[in-house]
Write a protein that holds these residues in place. Structure first.
Motif, short mmCIF file in Angstrom:
data_model
loop_
_atom_site.label_atom_id
_atom_site.label_comp_id
_atom_site.label_asym_id
_atom_site.label_seq_id
_atom_site.Cartn_x
_atom_site.Cartn_y
_atom_site.Cartn_z
N ARG A 230 0.75 -1.23 -0.06
CA ARG A 230 0.02 -0.10 0.02
C ARG A 230 0.75 1.23 -0.15
O ARG A 230 0.48 2.36 0.37
CB ARG A 230 -1.06 -0.06 1.19
CG ARG A 230 -2.17 -1.09 0.97
CD ARG A 230 -3.27 -1.01 2.26
NE ARG A 230 -3.52 0.32 2.38
CZ ARG A 230 -4.52 0.58 1.78
NH1 ARG A 230 -5.31 -0.04 0.76
NH2 ARG A 230 -5.18 2.00 2.00
N GLN A 235 3.62 2.13 -5.98
CA GLN A 235 2.48 1.81 -6.81
C GLN A 235 2.30 2.75 -8.05
O GLN A 235 2.21 2.21 -9.10
CB GLN A 235 1.07 1.89 -6.16
CG GLN A 235 0.84 0.45 -5.17
CD GLN A 235 0.83 -0.68 -5.82
OE1 GLN A 235 0.93 -1.04 -7.08
NE2 GLN A 235 0.72 -2.08 -5.06
N VAL A 257 -4.58 0.73 -6.63
CA VAL A 257 -4.00 0.19 -5.46
C VAL A 257 -3.90 1.74 -4.93
O VAL A 257 -4.15 2.24 -3.79
CB VAL A 257 -2.88 -0.52 -5.32
CG1 VAL A 257 -2.38 -0.62 -3.75
CG2 VAL A 257 -3.47 -1.92 -5.77
#
Length: 310
Positions: A230, A235, A257
């Motif tokens: 996370r 990401q 995400v």
């Protein structure tokens, strides 16, 4: 008569070896390897003891705060840290725990005096300087942040978190060589540090627009995502690399995400829109338009990163 003396000796020895009823609670309260609830319960047993010295009560309250913070109960953690400081206003664990929560929530003004006290006392060592660096970085004071991270490294030369933090600040100042050296050093110490891996990934894709040379950056992105699924920077860097490689499903997944972590972020929105549109999902243009509403220059940013948006 002799047997009476022997009995008294036995009783005295038994009294001396009788276990302290709070000994297990003390050990469990200080044990952060336990589940948070077990640690918190042990701390409560200590706190409820009427004959606990003030300094030990403050420690138990602070450790209870640590347990609640580990469980994600920020409100109770803050209350426990405040209670600890009410008993002992110099309790380093409570100062650090409360400051850490305040920094994470962006309350830099409230955290700063706590961190200043930790730095002055030296009780938290490098960690106090790390928090000072985070406050300065959050305010955009890159020079002060570099100074604080460097102070942490003076105390712990192999502190990978401090190296990664200083690298980010050097990059923000345009010192790409210095940033790369610090990122490399951080990763050499801790190959799984997501902040360093993601930071080096972003540094690489901003320095080169050629997808043919993205292999090392992709390795960093994959490692960062594996270490911290996370992590927003990890990401989004992975998403940009996937777009440059024309891997639309991978890009969309990465930006999905990222948006779960930061809903409405224009970088993640625009990236997802590009991935959707390029894969034939027409409504992807909606994501791109929404991103432009937040940041009118977001398209130019993607052009600079070597992403063909149409």
């Amino acid at each position: 008569m002799r047997w009476r003396w022997a009995a008294l000796v036995v009783l005295a020895l038994a009294a001396c070896t009788r276990p302290d009823p709070l000994a297990r609670a003390r050990a469990d309260c200080a044990n952060e390897a336990l589940p948070p609830s077990a640690q918190a319960n042990a701390c409560s047993a200590l706190i409820d003891s009427s004959d606990l010295p003030a300094a030990e009560r403050a420690d138990a309250l602070a450790l209870s705060g640590v347990a609640h913070a580990r469980a994600g109960d920020t409100r109770t953690a803050l209350q426990e840290f405040a209670s600890a400081l009410a008993v002992d206003d110099g309790n380093a664990r409570a100062l650090e725990g409360r400051a850490h929560i305040l920094i994470r929530s962006g309350q830099f003004d409230a955290a700063e005096p706590l961190v200043e006290r930790l730095v002055a006392s030296g009780a938290a060592g490098a960690r106090a300087h790390l928090m000072a660096g985070e406050i300065a970085a959050g305010r955009g004071d890159y020079n002060a942040a570099i100074e604080a991270f460097s102070a942490a490294l003076q105390r712990e030369p192999r502190n990978a978190v401090a190296l990664a933090g200083r690298a980010r600040m050097k990059e923000a100042q345009g010192d790409h060589d210095g940033a790369r050296a610090d990122f490399d050093a951080a990763i050499a110490i801790d190959p799984n540090l997501a902040a360093a891996r993601a930071g080096r990934c972003w540094l690489a894709i901003q320095q080169s627009r050629d997808p043919a040379g993205d292999g090392p950056a992709r390795e960093d992105a994959d490692a960062a995502v594996a270490a911290a699924p996370r992590d927003f920077d990890a990401q989004t860097c992975l998403g940009i690399l996937a777009l440059r490689a024309r891997q639309w499903p991978d890009a969309k997944q990465a930006f999905d995400v990222a948006l779960a972590v930061r809903p409405g972020d224009p970088m993640a929105l625009f990236g997802r829109g590009v991935a959707r549109r390029r894969s034939g999902d027409g409504p992807g243009i909606t994501d791109m338009d929404q991103a432009r509403d937040f940041d009118h220059h977001i398209g130019e940013r993607f052009d600079q990163l070597g992403v063909a948006t149409y």
